[in-house]
Enzyme design. Structure first.
Site, PDB file in Angstrom:
ATOM      1  N   ARG A 285      -9.454   0.292   9.509  1.00  0.00           N
ATOM      2  CA  ARG A 285      -8.944  -1.066   9.725  1.00  0.00           C
ATOM      3  C   ARG A 285      -9.962  -1.927  10.464  1.00  0.00           C
ATOM      4  O   ARG A 285      -9.663  -3.059  10.802  1.00  0.00           O
ATOM      5  CB  ARG A 285      -7.670  -0.975  10.562  1.00  0.00           C
ATOM      6  CG  ARG A 285      -6.459  -1.672   9.957  1.00  0.00           C
ATOM      7  CD  ARG A 285      -5.295  -1.307  10.862  1.00  0.00           C
ATOM      8  NE  ARG A 285      -4.100  -2.021  10.619  1.00  0.00           N
ATOM      9  CZ  ARG A 285      -3.072  -1.572   9.890  1.00  0.00           C
ATOM     10  NH1 ARG A 285      -3.157  -0.409   9.285  1.00  0.00           N
ATOM     11  NH2 ARG A 285      -1.974  -2.288   9.793  1.00  0.00           N
TER      12      ARG A 285
ATOM     13  N   LYS B 211       0.837  -1.219   0.000  1.00  0.00           N
ATOM     14  CA  LYS B 211       0.000   0.000   0.000  1.00  0.00           C
ATOM     15  C   LYS B 211       0.865   1.260   0.000  1.00  0.00           C
ATOM     16  O   LYS B 211       0.608   2.202  -0.738  1.00  0.00           O
ATOM     17  CB  LYS B 211      -0.940   0.020   1.223  1.00  0.00           C
ATOM     18  CG  LYS B 211      -1.858  -1.182   1.327  1.00  0.00           C
ATOM     19  CD  LYS B 211      -2.804  -1.077   2.491  1.00  0.00           C
ATOM     20  CE  LYS B 211      -2.130  -1.113   3.860  1.00  0.00           C
ATOM     21  NZ  LYS B 211      -1.517  -2.412   4.236  1.00  0.00           N
TER      22      LYS B 211
ATOM     23  N   ARG C 152      11.539  -2.957  11.138  1.00  0.00           N
ATOM     24  CA  ARG C 152      10.506  -2.498  12.069  1.00  0.00           C
ATOM     25  C   ARG C 152      10.330  -3.483  13.213  1.00  0.00           C
ATOM     26  O   ARG C 152      10.430  -4.694  13.022  1.00  0.00           O
ATOM     27  CB  ARG C 152       9.177  -2.340  11.312  1.00  0.00           C
ATOM     28  CG  ARG C 152       9.003  -0.971  10.725  1.00  0.00           C
ATOM     29  CD  ARG C 152       7.824  -0.846   9.815  1.00  0.00           C
ATOM     30  NE  ARG C 152       6.576  -1.440  10.295  1.00  0.00           N
ATOM     31  CZ  ARG C 152       5.416  -1.332   9.642  1.00  0.00           C
ATOM     32  NH1 ARG C 152       5.348  -0.644   8.515  1.00  0.00           N
ATOM     33  NH2 ARG C 152       4.335  -1.900  10.111  1.00  0.00           N
TER      34      ARG C 152
ATOM     35  N   ARG D 154      -0.315  -9.877  13.186  1.00  0.00           N
ATOM     36  CA  ARG D 154      -0.915  -8.859  12.303  1.00  0.00           C
ATOM     37  C   ARG D 154      -1.803  -9.515  11.252  1.00  0.00           C
ATOM     38  O   ARG D 154      -2.845  -8.974  10.885  1.00  0.00           O
ATOM     39  CB  ARG D 154       0.183  -8.023  11.630  1.00  0.00           C
ATOM     40  CG  ARG D 154       0.714  -6.928  12.552  1.00  0.00           C
ATOM     41  CD  ARG D 154       2.126  -6.549  12.234  1.00  0.00           C
ATOM     42  NE  ARG D 154       2.290  -5.823  10.993  1.00  0.00           N
ATOM     43  CZ  ARG D 154       3.450  -5.745  10.333  1.00  0.00           C
ATOM     44  NH1 ARG D 154       4.524  -6.364  10.788  1.00  0.00           N
ATOM     45  NH2 ARG D 154       3.531  -5.041   9.232  1.00  0.00           N
TER      46      ARG D 154
ATOM     47  N   ARG E 164      11.935  -7.458   4.897  1.00  0.00           N
ATOM     48  CA  ARG E 164      11.788  -6.015   4.677  1.00  0.00           C
ATOM     49  C   ARG E 164      12.663  -5.180   5.615  1.00  0.00           C
ATOM     50  O   ARG E 164      12.694  -5.396   6.816  1.00  0.00           O
ATOM     51  CB  ARG E 164      10.314  -5.632   4.886  1.00  0.00           C
ATOM     52  CG  ARG E 164      10.043  -4.165   4.696  1.00  0.00           C
ATOM     53  CD  ARG E 164       8.568  -3.896   4.596  1.00  0.00           C
ATOM     54  NE  ARG E 164       7.929  -3.858   5.913  1.00  0.00           N
ATOM     55  CZ  ARG E 164       6.678  -3.454   6.099  1.00  0.00           C
ATOM     56  NH1 ARG E 164       5.935  -3.097   5.073  1.00  0.00           N
ATOM     57  NH2 ARG E 164       6.166  -3.436   7.311  1.00  0.00           N
TER      58      ARG E 164
HETATM   59  P1  ADP Z   1       1.142  -2.725   8.252  1.00  0.00           P
HETATM   60  O1  ADP Z   1       0.064  -2.375   7.252  1.00  0.00           O
HETATM   61  O2  ADP Z   1       2.458  -3.027   7.624  1.00  0.00           O
HETATM   62  O3  ADP Z   1       0.718  -3.757   9.260  1.00  0.00           O
HETATM   63  P2  ADP Z   1       1.030  -0.032   9.377  1.00  0.00           P
HETATM   64  O4  ADP Z   1       2.265   0.740   9.195  1.00  0.00           O
HETATM   65  O5  ADP Z   1      -0.178   0.356   8.591  1.00  0.00           O
HETATM   66  O6  ADP Z   1       1.466  -1.530   9.164  1.00  0.00           O
HETATM   67  O7  ADP Z   1       0.604  -0.037  10.920  1.00  0.00           O
HETATM   68  C1  ADP Z   1       1.502  -0.414  11.933  1.00  0.00           C
HETATM   69  C2  ADP Z   1       0.741  -0.618  13.244  1.00  0.00           C
HETATM   70  O8  ADP Z   1       0.116   0.637  13.615  1.00  0.00           O
HETATM   71  C3  ADP Z   1      -0.419  -1.627  13.197  1.00  0.00           C
HETATM   72  O9  ADP Z   1      -0.001  -2.958  13.380  1.00  0.00           O
HETATM   73  C4  ADP Z   1      -1.276  -1.116  14.359  1.00  0.00           C
HETATM   74  O10 ADP Z   1      -0.722  -1.476  15.612  1.00  0.00           O
HETATM   75  C5  ADP Z   1      -1.143   0.397  14.228  1.00  0.00           C
HETATM   76  N1  ADP Z   1      -2.221   0.929  13.340  1.00  0.00           N
HETATM   77  C6  ADP Z   1      -2.047   1.499  12.115  1.00  0.00           C
HETATM   78  N2  ADP Z   1      -3.233   1.858  11.598  1.00  0.00           N
HETATM   79  C7  ADP Z   1      -4.176   1.523  12.508  1.00  0.00           C
HETATM   80  C8  ADP Z   1      -5.592   1.621  12.554  1.00  0.00           C
HETATM   81  N3  ADP Z   1      -6.302   2.141  11.532  1.00  0.00           N
HETATM   82  N4  ADP Z   1      -6.237   1.158  13.647  1.00  0.00           N
HETATM   83  C9  ADP Z   1      -5.548   0.650  14.690  1.00  0.00           C
HETATM   84  N5  ADP Z   1      -4.218   0.506  14.710  1.00  0.00           N
HETATM   85  C10 ADP Z   1      -3.519   0.928  13.634  1.00  0.00           C
END
Ligand code: ADP
Length: 229
Positions: free
Chosen positions: A97, A22, A171, A182, A136
């Site tokens: 999400r 994304k 990360r 996740r 990654r």
């Molecule tokens: P990825 O899509 O690679 O899992 P992101 O960078 O989008 O990672 O998000 C990293 C972390 O941030 C998630 O695992 C969660 O803990 C938190 N997070 C991000 N966006 C949200 C959201 N919309 N609602 C709740 N937690 C979120």
């Protein structure tokens, strides 16, 4: 909280599991469409690195691969959208999400006489996601992802944008345990958002396992934008 600034311009949701690409596609679309990229993960990471109270609260959830509670997340993202320049539109990545977040987003946009125009789901199978996330590395300066050398397994040497000042890192939530969690959280809480948008006629699925450029072409096609030759 006002979303009046977002009342015109293209409003997209880039949807997909962790590791679907994304962020990479958002960067390419940003250059092409000139709309802002709002990544909830990047907003949280900014709070973590600047040591805010919100960052301290989010850290544990993020490291375990769990969702940060809606009471915190929804306000943070809607505030960011409300700050965007008037009429510029936006591309959401990582938000909504869960269906509660999707409803909160719709309600806020409706108050501003606006709505999501399209949701593009970048679909990638779990085994490919695990492979990508475990290989990654990210540049702290430009946030670009890089992969280990497929032949030797060696970590990437550095990033091409900041070759002399590059800090490549993995990360904390790309550990095998956090990645597995996740994906569980994605299937349990996030995937139902697909039905929410499908029922509203907003969803387009795009295959996300090809090369970056070919996924980008499919995305542009899904958005009704022809590729220049
Ligand atoms: P990825 O899509 O690679 O899992 P992101 O960078 O989008 O990672 O998000 C990293 C972390 O941030 C998630 O695992 C969660 O803990 C938190 N997070 C991000 N966006 C949200 C959201 N919309 N609602 C709740 N937690 C979120």
């Amino acid at each position: 909280m006002s979303l009046a600034n977002a009342a015109s311009g293209l409003r997209l949701v880039l949807f997909g599991p962790p590791g679907a690409g994304k962020g990479t596609q958002a960067q390419l679309l940003k250059e092409r469409l000139g709309v802002d990229h709002v990544s909830s993960g990047d907003l949280f990471r900014h709070h973590l690195s600047t040591g805010t109270e919100l960052g301290d609260l989010a850290r544990g959830y993020m490291n375990r691969g769990e969702l940060v509670p809606d009471q915190v997340t929804i306000g943070m993202v809607l505030d960011r959208i409300g700050q965007l320049p008037c009429g510029q539109g936006f591309m959401l990545d990582g938000f909504p999400r869960n269906t509660n977040q999707a409803r909160a987003l719709d309600e806020s946009l409706t108050l501003a006489n606006a709505a999501i125009d399209r949701v593009v789901h970048i679909a990638v199978a779990d085994d490919e996601l695990i492979r990508r996330l475990s290989n990654r590395y990210i540049c702290r300066s430009c946030q670009k992802p890089f992969a280990r050398d497929p032949a030797t397994g060696a970590p990437p040497s550095g990033c091409d944008t900041f070759p002399d000042d590059c800090d490549i890192y993995q990360r904390d939530d790309d550990t095998p345990e956090a990645v597995a969690n996740r994906l569980v959280v994605y299937h349990r809480e996030t995937a139902p958002v697909l039905d929410y948008y499908r029922e509203r006629g907003l969803l387009t699925d795009v295959a996300g396992e090809g090369a970056v450029e070919s996924v980008n072409e499919s995305l542009l096609h899904a958005l009704g934008l022809t590729v220049e030759v």
